[in-house]
Design a protein around this motif. Structure first.
Motif, PDB file in Angstrom:
ATOM      1  N   VAL A 244       0.842  -1.199   0.000  1.00  0.00           N
ATOM      2  CA  VAL A 244       0.000   0.000   0.000  1.00  0.00           C
ATOM      3  C   VAL A 244       0.875   1.246   0.000  1.00  0.00           C
ATOM      4  CG1 VAL A 244      -1.801   1.280   1.223  1.00  0.00           C
ATOM      5  CG2 VAL A 244      -1.808  -1.237   1.231  1.00  0.00           C
TER       6      VAL A 244
ATOM      7  N   SER B 239      -3.836   0.264   6.972  1.00  0.00           N
ATOM      8  CA  SER B 239      -3.669  -0.943   6.182  1.00  0.00           C
ATOM      9  C   SER B 239      -3.504  -2.101   7.144  1.00  0.00           C
ATOM     10  CB  SER B 239      -2.428  -0.830   5.280  1.00  0.00           C
ATOM     11  OG  SER B 239      -2.192  -2.043   4.597  1.00  0.00           O
TER      12      SER B 239
ATOM     13  N   TYR C  68      -2.502  -0.199  -4.359  1.00  0.00           N
ATOM     14  CA  TYR C  68      -2.116  -1.509  -3.846  1.00  0.00           C
ATOM     15  C   TYR C  68      -1.426  -2.276  -4.960  1.00  0.00           C
ATOM     16  CZ  TYR C  68      -2.298  -6.079  -1.596  1.00  0.00           C
ATOM     17  OH  TYR C  68      -1.953  -7.266  -1.037  1.00  0.00           O
TER      18      TYR C  68
END
Length: 243
Positions: A89, A129, A242
């Motif tokens: 991420v 995340s 991502y």
């Protein structure tokens, strides 16, 4: 103008754990690291027009979300890229801001919250995340100012991640939100959006941090969106990726 958004909520049984609580617990029992951007050399900094990154409110095919006017193009700003420890991420943020990373004590790469702070030291946004999340839901009347697909999350499971800026009203209370939403938000009667984005084998939750009553009215909210700060935060959300 930034702080913690206060909004009533109750748990949705279908999800597993509270994202907000997860972020707080990470900050409370884990480690806080003043994070250097993953692209930290001068050559790695880029010049980015937030509206260009955002597509000016346009979708992946260049078409604006129906009924929603894109915000005007601001001047270009220098940005840096931050990459989470998991290596998957990432997001871009203004070069004169900084990122602080809060991690769990056990597996920092699996569960982390990046807090984005501007040059004055004001918390502007958080990006989580990890592997746990929860949703909130209550009846609202929504007015959507702007939304657009997030290009870097287009390959992730449906519903597709969307940058969204809107206001939810319940009784006499107005809650302004700019965040990642799962699917394009719609104006009218509905329920509060949980903002949980499925990515890989985990989730992403990203919110701009507003104080409880950040704007006097919707016109003030739109004016803020068109300004430097609003466009920088819009670009940040639209840059989340991502890989």
């Amino acid at each position: 103008m930034k702080g913690t958004t206060m909004r009533p909520a109750f748990r949705v049984p279908a999800v597993t754990a509270l994202a907000a609580a997860a972020a707080l617990s990470l900050a409370g029992c884990g480690a806080m690291v003043s994070a250097a951007p993953s692209s930290s050399s001068p050559a790695a900094s880029a010049t980015l027009s937030p509206s260009a990154s955002a597509g000016g409110g346009a979708g992946a095919g260049g078409a604006a979300t129906p009924g929603i006017s894109p915000s005007p193009a601001p001047a270009a700003v220098d940005v840096k890229t931050y990459m989470f420890p998991n290596g998957h991420v990432s997001f871009k943020y203004p070069a004169d801001w900084k990122v602080e990373l809060f991690t769990g004590s056990g597996s920092p790469s699996d569960s982390a919250t990046a807090t984005v702070v501007d040059a004055s030291g004001t918390k502007q946004a958080t990006v989580y995340s990890g592997r746990i999340a929860d949703g909130v839901s209550h009846p609202v009347t929504r007015t959507v100012f702007e939304s657009a697909p997030v290009p870097g999350l287009a390959a992730q499971p449906a519903p597709a991640a969307q940058y969204a800026f809107y206001v939810d009203r319940m009784d006499s209370n107005a809650t302004y939100r700019m965040h990642l939403a799962a699917g394009a938000p719609k104006s009218g009667q509905g329920t509060a959006l949980d903002g949980i984005i499925r990515a890989g084998d985990g989730v992403i939750v990203a919110d701009v941090q507003f104080i409880e009553k950040p704007f006097a009215n919707d016109a003030a909210a739109k004016s803020w969106l068109a300004g430097t700060e609003g466009q920088a935060l819009k670009a940040l959300l639209l840059s989340i990726s991502y890989s």
